[in-house]
Design an enzyme around this catalytic site. Sequence first.
Site, PDB file in Angstrom:
ATOM      1  N   ASP A 218     -44.706 -14.347 -21.796  1.00 11.00           N
ATOM      2  CA  ASP A 218     -43.270 -14.160 -22.001  1.00 11.00           C
ATOM      3  C   ASP A 218     -42.667 -13.579 -20.717  1.00 11.00           C
ATOM      4  OD1 ASP A 218     -40.749 -13.647 -23.382  1.00 11.00           O
ATOM      5  OD2 ASP A 218     -41.354 -11.556 -23.264  1.00 11.00           O
ATOM      6  N   GLY A 219     -41.573 -14.180 -20.256  1.00 13.84           N
ATOM      7  CA  GLY A 219     -40.967 -13.780 -18.985  1.00 13.84           C
ATOM      8  C   GLY A 219     -40.551 -12.318 -18.971  1.00 13.84           C
TER       9      GLY A 219
ATOM     10  N   PRO B 148     -37.237 -18.612 -28.241  1.00 20.53           N
ATOM     11  CA  PRO B 148     -38.065 -17.653 -27.495  1.00 20.53           C
ATOM     12  C   PRO B 148     -37.366 -16.957 -26.325  1.00 20.53           C
ATOM     13  CG  PRO B 148     -38.624 -19.899 -26.852  1.00 20.53           C
ATOM     14  CD  PRO B 148     -37.542 -20.012 -27.899  1.00 20.53           C
TER      15      PRO B 148
ATOM     16  N   ASP C  21     -34.853 -19.903 -15.649  1.00 17.59           N
ATOM     17  CA  ASP C  21     -34.630 -21.306 -16.028  1.00 17.59           C
ATOM     18  C   ASP C  21     -35.262 -21.542 -17.393  1.00 17.59           C
ATOM     19  OD1 ASP C  21     -34.132 -24.022 -16.038  1.00 17.59           O
ATOM     20  OD2 ASP C  21     -35.860 -24.504 -14.782  1.00 17.59           O
TER      21      ASP C  21
END
Length: 306
Positions: free
Chosen positions: A145-146, A172, A163
Site C-alpha cells: 500500500d502506497g 484501495p 498515479d
Amino acid sequence: MQIKDRSRYKFYFDWTDDSSGIFYSIKNIIFSKQTQYQYIEVAELGNIGLCLIIDGKIQISEVDEFIYHEVLVHIPLITFGEPRNVLVIGGGDGCTIREVFKYKTVKRCVMVDIDKDVVEISKEYLAKINRSSFFDPRLELVIEDGRKFVEGTREKFDVIIIDTVDPIEYGPSYMLFTKEFMETVKSKLTDNGIVSIQSNILSPGETRFLVAMYKTLEKAGFNKVSSASACVNSFMLNWAFIFGSKGRAPEDVSYDELKSKFSEIDTKFLTPDMFKAVISKPKYLEDRLKSADDQIITDEKPLFVF
Ligand code: SAM
C-alpha cells in the site's frame, strides 16, 4: 443501400456520474480477473484499441494514454530540474515509469503498487504500450500500500508521483488524498521536491475534487500549489493534475528552459507551448478557488469521486 445493424455490437459502458458515461463497442475481452483489491480487464475497445480497465473504469487506452502520462510526469520532473530519485505510487500499467525513465539524470525509481496482479498483467498484455518499462534496471518495484510505504520509509525523493485509481468509496486509494498523507509526502521530499497527483475531472460542473485538493495541499504546507488539465479523448473528459512544490513551481520554468528540456525528451503531446497551456487555469477554476471554502480532505473526512 445496405444499412449497418448496430444492434449486433456489444458495448462497454464506463460511468462518469449517476447520469452519464461513455461507451465503446467491445472488440475483444482479452483477459479478466478479480484480484484481492479490484476487478481487472484487458480489452480491445471500439476505436481506442488496447485498454486496461479497473472496476469498470478505463485506466489507459493505447491511442492517447501518452497525454495523461506526459502531463503527470514531465511537468514535475522538468520543474524539479535534475531529478535523481523518483517515487511512483500506483502506476501499475507501467506507463508512468516509462516516462520517468526518459530522464538520464534519474538513477533510481521506486514504484509502489498495492496490487501485484496489475503489474503482472501489464507486463504480459500491455508491453506494446508501456514499452517493457518494468525491465529498466533503475526500477525498484515494491508491492505494498502506497501510504504504508511512504509512512515507513526513511528515504527522501526529488519527485513523488501519485498515479492511483480514483478515490472511490471502498476502493484501495482514497487514503492517499488526505491532508495527513500530504504532510507525510511533503516530509519525504528533498528540499526543492515536488509531488504530482492525478486529480480526477475538471469541468465547469465538476471542480469539487480539484478545488478540495488545492485547499488540502495548501493546508499541508506546500510552498506553492499548481494544477494542469488536458483532454484525454478516450475518457471523453478533461483530466486534472495537481502539483505541490517545496521549491519552484511549474509556472516558474522559463520558456527557454522548456525549449532546451523538450529537445532532449521524446514526447508526443507536450511541447514548450503545450506545457504553458496545460498549466494555465480556466477562468471558472480561478473564480472557484477564490470563492471556495471547500472541504479539506482529511483521514476523518475523505472525499470520494464517482
Ligand atoms: N491512469 C489511471 C487512472 O486513470 O486513474 C491510473 C492507472 S494505474 C493502473 C492505478 C494503480 O493504482 C493500479 O495499478 C492500482 O493497483 C494502484 N493502487 C490503488 N490503490 C493503491 C494504493 N493504496 N497504493 C498503491 N497503489 C495503489
